[in-house]
Enzyme design. Structure first.
Site: not given
Lengths: 403, 376, 403, 376
Positions: C376, C248
């Site tokens: 993050e 992905e």
């Protein structure tokens, strides 16, 4: 909400202005207002000037009257600073003694200690420096290793401090030392007052990227100080140390804001002269800098008003984070305004490395986001102590390597 | 499609790195940056004679080796990595390219062999006290005709102009403006009427000079008056070269930061385990890798001399300028107190990053140029 | 270093171009190339088109030939994507099956599983969706609570998944389930293939801030799948799940880069039309966006070249962080280019909330810095697994509250 | 020097907050934002009759209470905090100020009492399809003389223009341009020749309309042709009002973020214990507090109507726009997946932040205006 002077404030402003008009003459008027706490330009004349200030009790303005101060409230301090800046009076030499140590001393010192030290600070007879950071205790200040051991009536001190501003000018240093090595990090620290003029103290200048040595290393090799030269309780110096940091983070930026306004005004003048103001992107950044410095003032006034009502705590971190970031951005903007000219420094090749004021801002501001609590530390303080966000979980088995 | 260096190119990189690690350690950089000349004569000769660096991308017909901007980029990246103090960028990336772009084959034959052999230090004098990087900044006028011109006026911010034996001066024919009338001339370093003043530079590892010309005799390079295309191409090539040089420095400060973050302990943990530091390093990596992609691709476009060059030159210069400065500044912040001391090398990279950002026009300038070049 | 086609590549490009020229006609040519993996515009026609693609083995391009693929290398995949984008061919419908699940299946599946599923993916008979995130397992994916218990020949599954794209279109879901609740978080997870068309599976659309429902919640209430519908070993599904994430993060941005180029080109056209290009600050930002999208391409090409030579690992996180940030910035820029016009959406008040493409980018890009690993998390991965920075220390006594 | 609200002002804030928490909870915002009108008639009346919000800063002579922009700022901050759906900004912060700045005392007496009583909804129509916020954007020309003018053309992006009973239209005398010839007119909401088209807005909590005027009869407000000073002041005052409104929303999203960061657990820890989240929140606090300082100071300058107003209005609008948008965007990121769902309120603030950023000119526009105003 009112930003005009009350009658009392107006009277005080008049007094300051009149006094400055009468005394800021001759060579003192020529020194000019530039320079931060670490700047040594025109040092002797500035000392002479500040002794006159001290004589007339403008040094120690906020101290209680019993210790020679004027017990000036925040509004009066702001007024004094404003008028002082407007008059372009010389940069102050007694920052560490008057602004950092004295308030701590007034809060935590014994009567005897106050009587011993405050008058000499006001008369500019004794300078102070701050013995906090160590090579392995920067952001993690509580990791200090400088040891003090009581030997009869004296503390014997061994260790190394770094980033000690004006240590070579100082007669005294307020030093945090470890007095109980077996206690948890914050619990075995004492806040000690140590004379600098003794064989056990060595000061070595630490040259910065600016080419100048604003800071020093200070080595304590069996240095000593008297048993009663501890502020607060032995082993309970951490909170005293933090109080000093509060003063550093809290009030320092007020006079700074005025200096910053001046710096920006000079930069705008430069930009007009070299037509950088024709460029839309430079205009945006100059406007943004103006917004920033004005908000610094507004923030400061709001903080002072809230102080009148009660206490200022970790909110001071907002001010430190704000001004250090603003000043760093201004330094970068200054270089872009100057263009290729920014890369040419003062003097001839082969001379000592010497920067003009804008170049100095560009460089020195790199230290400002690090010293007195790096920006990352300020964000931790704001997050944890202002917003109440949870701390990092305690580490049970921390890696032990040191370098 | 293959976006990697060949084995031969990697070998070149290894050889240059080894040489520079030996010849240009930090102590040597610090020694040379304090001198007015700013380079070591012996090393300069070795670069030419042992490694052939000055001749790398020059034509074989004129003493060169016929390599491309890809190889030149590799060499510059390695030089940027160690902050080599030497008049290489000025001689090879500015002046030699100007001679190749502007000069006739005969003129190239006259000047390039000296550069290739490491005997000539050359400079390109085009900026003036107005500090502009485009055609409008060139106001110095040339008087004369045929092979005989004289130049009057001042050139400023001339990289290594104080030590060059040969100076390529860009001026304009009198009465012209903009891109019209731009002309190249060759001036001897010791020409009569030429006063060279070394300047004290913020970045002490790259020297600049002011040149005051008063009736200086100048030989045209190429056809006077039609030099804009050659100048524009020279500046694009130089931007590509500088981008590669910046990438070398950016990679180095990233490594310094990461290494320090792994070993510096505060609060009982290596500081690199804190997200504030870890994420700074991650962002630096992203930008440094992206800067490499841009610089390397730009080298390829310069090597191919294809129509993409002007766009990718500005693209690379803008991105690499920002990435290097950001990385060099973060490197100081991550190092904390020691990061802004004179003794630590962080400030040398910080200053080089800033001087490189400004050299040939800053990121804002190149973004605007890029916008024009892609038809915005 | 060479960005021109080899003779083999040029031949392949010709083949693609010729095929597209012959088949991309009529209604297929009219659909246009817009839309991401979650977009359902012209769904039926796109399915029909993609069946033709599949029939001629353009679906499964990179699969081994024994499974119907063309064993295309990365260069060929890039060429196919380029030509596909240039031809403005319809957005693909089989992203989750072809791009994410199939490579994982090829890497970890049994021969039987491959034979069972790959042909139906290629023929666009079966769609897949991805059952990963849960309400309490977002960034901390290993915290999944969906349970699977073996009951005779069947797994019985209970739990809830969220952010399940196109679940309502899918016949199958690759689900990560907890099969050993007593094992450490990463150790008791299995990668399970679950049919969607059964009473125990409920799909509920999850409406986004865009007004559309690109994602779903999927509830498993005693849902079941056959015992052999586990990819890899039971309790060893974490590494399989991570492999899918690698696909992905790794390849998705390649076709995206082409779409992004197109979006930027459209925005530049808009800016020309409304004279936003007269403004220096907008010009700067358009140029910066152009730089960004080009570097996305260069980064991708460098990554692909290094893949040819060996493996791609956590570096894929750089790509994800890069493109999601770039696209978010583009969305903001688009609004500023449009000015007040940006605030008027499609249709009449009272209609369903409907955005034009630029507005959709502005909004939907807010999810892109969150899904498939928030920025993050990507920075953690880059810091720890690319740069080798130390992980956060293990927490011995973690807070246990959940919400 | 005293930079704090008085006890009376804090009481006003408490009363308004209590009212709005009761009348404008999230469910009600979501109900109203789906309607074409976009407000609740009963609440509008209560605001006027029970709290006197519409009359707050209007002159006592015309049915107002004679408070200042400081009190108005407090009310707007509280409205921004809950995303109140009501034509308050358009009626009080735009139209009423326009009438006070442009209209004669008699005209004020004619229009303000209705606003004060909550009977009139008013709008200010000045922007046009060109989307400009300065004098050059006003191209609609007024024909006529004395008290009798007609207006033709289109006004666009008119806040609450579809529900206003009274519309203040800014046009220009024919043949003028720039700041010359700017004129204010009053037009009835149901005037003949006026077509009002509600627009579908990205931020559904603030409605906009398009007004097409075809030979619409218009009554001058003040002296036709000399309205620029009044318009400029109106826009400055509106910028101050909007800054305060934005501050309310910014504070709210900061609270949402911090509250969520304290309770959302990932990796066995509240996410607020991670520096990535903690430092985001710290930066948000710094910006939100700074935005408050700017907005409050600007309110004071507006209340004093002193010479600082133009500068601080642009200063506050620029800073608060950036701070609110940044905070609203970070709020989504901190919330992760649920942060971008329709059900969660984060997107309502995000959209309001963006629409407020653009309304009256974005931060770039106001920074340029500020530069001009401080003589850069």
């Amino acid at each position: 909400m009112d930003f005009t002077d009350t009658p009392e404030e107006a009277a005080f402003r008049d007094e300051v202005r009149t006094w400055l008009g009468e005394h800021l003459v001759g060579e003192f008027a020529e020194i000019g207002g530039r320079g931060g706490p670490a700047d040594e330009t025109s040092w002797d004349a500035r000392v002479e000037w500040e002794r006159i200030l001290g004589r007339d009790r403008w040094v120690g303005l906020s101290w209680p009257e019993e210790y020679g101060g004027r017990a000036a409230n925040f509004a009066e301090q702001v007024i004094f600073n404003e008028e002082y800046a407007k008059a372009n009076a010389p940069a102050r030499v007694s920052f560490f003694g008057e602004q950092l140590f004295a308030p701590t001393l007034i809060a935590y010192g014994t009567e005897e200690q106050k009587r011993r030290f405050l008058p000499k600070i006001q008369s500019i007879e004794e300078f102070w420096c701050q013995g906090y950071s160590e090579p392995n205790a920067g952001s993690d200040l509580s990791n200090i290793q400088t040891r003090a051991v009581l030997d009869g009536d004296e503390w014997v001190i061994n260790g190394q401090k770094v980033w000690t501003t004006l240590a070579h000018r100082a007669q005294w240093c307020f030093v945090i030392t470890r007095t109980d090595p077996d206690a948890p990090a914050h619990k075995g620290i004492s806040y000690m007052l140590v004379p600098m003029d003794q064989p056990g103290v060595t000061v070595r200048p630490l040259r910065q990227m600016t080419g100048t040595a604003e800071f020093n290393e200070v080595f304590f090799d069996d240095a000593s100080t008297a048993k009663d030269m501890v502020l607060g309780e032995v082993n309970d110096g951490w909170k005293v140390a933090m109080a000093t940091l509060g003063f550093e983070r809290g009030t320092a930026f007020l006079s700074q804001q005025l200096a910053f306004q001046g710096e920006l005004a000079e930069l705008i003048e430069v930009a007009h002269k070299n037509s950088a103001t024709d460029e839309a992107t430079i205009r945006q950044r100059l406007a943004q800098a103006y917004i920033g410095v004005q908000i610094m003032k507004y923030n400061g006034m709001r903080m002072l008003t809230s102080l009148k009502k009660g206490a200022l705590g970790p909110e001071a971190s907002i001010g430190k984070l704000y001004w250090s970031t603003w000043h760093r951005d201004l330094g970068e903007l200054a270089m872009d305004v100057l263009g290729p000219e920014s890369q040419i420094v003062v003097g001839e090749p082969g001379d000592d490395y010497a920067l003009n004021e804008l170049q100095r801002t560009f460089m020195f501001s790199r230290s400002e986001t690090i010293y007195a609590g790096a920006s990352e530390i300020q964000r931790n303080i704001i997050g944890e102590r202002v917003l109440g966000l949870p701390r990092e979980p305690k580490i049970e088995s921390a890696p032990k390597e040191k370098t | 499609m293959n976006f990697a260096f060949s084995d031969e190119q990697e070998q070149l990189r290894d050889a240059v790195r080894k040489f520079l690690e030996a010849k240009s350690p930090s102590a040597e950089v610090r020694r040379l940056m304090e001198t007015t000349e700013g380079y070591d004569e012996a090393v300069w000769k070795q670069m030419a004679q042992e490694l052939g660096l000055q001749s790398l991308h020059l034509p074989e017909a004129h003493g060169g080796q016929g390599f491309t901007f890809v190889e030149l980029g590799i060499v510059l990246e390695e030089m940027g990595r160690v902050l080599l103090c030497a008049p290489y960028f000025s001689t090879v990336a500015l002046a030699a390219n100007a001679i190749m772009n502007a000069g006739s084959d005969e003129q190239q034959g006259a000047f390039l062999p000296g550069i290739a052999a490491g005997e000539t230090i050359a400079a390109l004098a085009f900026t003036e006290p107005n500090g502009k990087w485009d055609a409008s900044g060139i106001t110095m006028e040339a008087q004369g005709n045929g092979d005989s011109y004289t130049l009057d006026g001042t050139k400023m911010f001339v990289i290594d102009g104080h030590v060059a034996n040969q100076i390529v001066v860009v001026a304009r024919l009198s009465g012209t403006n903009g891109e019209d009338g731009i002309s190249f001339f060759s001036v001897d370093g010791d020409a009569s009427g030429l006063t060279r003043t070394p300047l004290a530079t913020m970045d002490q590892t790259r020297k600049q000079a002011r040149l005051d010309l008063s009736g200086v005799a100048a030989t045209p390079l190429g056809d006077p008056g039609s030099g804009w295309a050659a100048l524009s191409k020279t500046l694009d090539q130089a931007a590509v070269c500088l981008s590669n040089e910046m990438v070398g420095g950016a990679q180095k400060v990233l490594e310094m930061s990461v290494d320090y973050a792994k070993v510096r302990v505060q609060f009982g943990r290596p500081i690199g385990s804190f997200q504030a530091i870890k994420h700074k390093c991650a962002d630096m990596l992203l930008e440094v890798e992206s800067a490499k992609s841009a610089a390397y691709y730009a080298s390829w476009a310069a090597a191919e001399d294809n129509e993409e060059l002007p766009v990718v030159a500005s693209l690379a210069k803008a991105y690499c300028s920002d990435a290097y400065f950001h990385a060099a500044a973060e490197n100081i912040q991550i190092h904390g107190g020691i990061g802004f001391t004179w003794e630590h090398d962080a400030h040398l990279y910080f200053k080089r990053a800033k001087s490189s950002e400004i050299l040939l026009g800053d990121a804002t300038y190149h973004r605007e140029l890029l916008a024009q070049r892609i038809g915005i």
